[in-house]
Design a protein around this motif. Sequence first.
Motif, PDB file in Angstrom:
ATOM      1  N   ARG A  24       1.043  -1.466   0.148  1.00 49.55           N
ATOM      2  CA  ARG A  24      -0.236   0.158  -0.033  1.00 49.55           C
ATOM      3  C   ARG A  24       1.110   1.256   0.183  1.00 49.55           C
ATOM      4  NH1 ARG A  24      -1.573   3.419   3.824  1.00 49.55           N
ATOM      5  NH2 ARG A  24      -1.041   1.793   5.701  1.00 49.55           N
ATOM      6  N   ILE A  27       2.268   1.801  -3.407  1.00 55.01           N
ATOM      7  CA  ILE A  27       1.607   2.641  -4.232  1.00 55.01           C
ATOM      8  C   ILE A  27       1.179   3.768  -4.208  1.00 55.01           C
ATOM      9  CG2 ILE A  27      -0.855   2.391  -4.856  1.00 55.01           C
ATOM     10  CD1 ILE A  27      -1.233  -0.913  -4.556  1.00 55.01           C
ATOM     11  N   GLU A  28       1.263   4.546  -2.750  1.00 54.34           N
ATOM     12  CA  GLU A  28       0.991   5.765  -2.512  1.00 54.34           C
ATOM     13  C   GLU A  28       2.907   6.179  -3.007  1.00 54.34           C
ATOM     14  OE1 GLU A  28      -1.811   7.879  -1.349  1.00 54.34           O
ATOM     15  OE2 GLU A  28      -1.989   5.633  -1.563  1.00 54.34           O
ATOM     16  N   CYS A  30       4.522   5.600  -5.490  1.00 52.70           N
ATOM     17  CA  CYS A  30       4.721   5.317  -6.518  1.00 52.70           C
ATOM     18  C   CYS A  30       3.745   7.033  -7.555  1.00 52.70           C
ATOM     19  CB  CYS A  30       4.332   3.996  -7.035  1.00 52.70           C
ATOM     20  SG  CYS A  30       5.166   3.197  -7.368  1.00 52.70           S
ATOM     21  N   LYS A  31       2.180   7.072  -6.693  1.00 54.13           N
ATOM     22  CA  LYS A  31       1.611   8.072  -7.217  1.00 54.13           C
ATOM     23  C   LYS A  31       2.050   9.752  -6.701  1.00 54.13           C
ATOM     24  CE  LYS A  31      -2.782   5.572  -6.229  1.00 54.13           C
ATOM     25  NZ  LYS A  31      -3.958   5.526  -5.399  1.00 54.13           N
ATOM     26  N   LYS A  32       2.511  10.055  -5.637  1.00 58.19           N
ATOM     27  CA  LYS A  32       3.429  10.774  -5.450  1.00 58.19           C
ATOM     28  C   LYS A  32       4.817  10.988  -5.983  1.00 58.19           C
ATOM     29  CE  LYS A  32       2.142  10.951  -0.108  1.00 58.19           C
ATOM     30  NZ  LYS A  32       0.588  11.259  -1.032  1.00 58.19           N
ATOM     31  N   THR A  33       5.377  10.402  -6.498  1.00 51.91           N
ATOM     32  CA  THR A  33       6.346  10.499  -7.368  1.00 51.91           C
ATOM     33  C   THR A  33       6.126  10.611  -9.012  1.00 51.91           C
ATOM     34  OG1 THR A  33       7.007   8.782  -6.999  1.00 51.91           O
ATOM     35  CG2 THR A  33       8.167   9.784  -5.513  1.00 51.91           C
ATOM     36  N   SER A  34       4.935   9.946  -9.134  1.00 47.28           N
ATOM     37  CA  SER A  34       4.796   9.621 -11.080  1.00 47.28           C
ATOM     38  C   SER A  34       5.627   8.325 -11.464  1.00 47.28           C
ATOM     39  CB  SER A  34       4.694  10.248 -11.037  1.00 47.28           C
ATOM     40  OG  SER A  34       4.243  12.138 -11.210  1.00 47.28           O
ATOM     41  N   THR A  36       5.696   5.170 -12.731  1.00 39.14           N
ATOM     42  CA  THR A  36       4.259   3.451 -13.684  1.00 39.14           C
ATOM     43  C   THR A  36       6.280   2.372 -13.197  1.00 39.14           C
ATOM     44  OG1 THR A  36       3.732   4.969 -14.226  1.00 39.14           O
ATOM     45  CG2 THR A  36       3.109   2.865 -14.828  1.00 39.14           C
TER      46      THR A  36
END
Length: 175
Positions: A24, A27-28, A30-34, A36
């Motif tokens: 989890r 994933i967070e 990855c979202k904050k740093t863009s 993929t």
Amino acid sequence: MIANSNNKILLPNDVRKLLNVDNREIIELCKKTSVTPKKDRRGQVYFSIDEVKKLRNAKSALTGRKMETREKTTTTLPAMTKPNSQAVVNGLLDTLNQMESNITSSMTKIIDEKLEGMDDVVLELVRCKTENENLKNKVNELNKENFKLKNILNSFKPLIAGFYIKKEEENNIML
């Protein structure tokens, strides 16, 4: 770590161990740093070394912010005091009393609405019962009169060609 052409890659399990986070949190980050994650031919997810470095930097930045906010909250919040147990009990009793009165008033309102027309129904029932008793008495009177008329009819004795003679009445007639 797995070597793939000239670029080293890391599997999610390796990233969890290196960053000391769960899926989890990955994933967070990855979202904050863009960032993929990529998939190989078999559908297995992997990260490049550069992506893991970005995730590590984002994690350290987040951890620093969390420490700052923890320090601020501990210094700005007043010390929590234990609630008075008697006050809690009194509050619960008040709440229960309010709930009881609300339920009672709701049920009273519902019952009153349901019984609103019952007075008229009871009056109509009494009227019908009285009328029924009156009709029974009328039937009894008509039966007595019918019996009396039959007895009078039977007191005539046929003679000749439509002539009748009245016999003396017997006093067995019920009145």
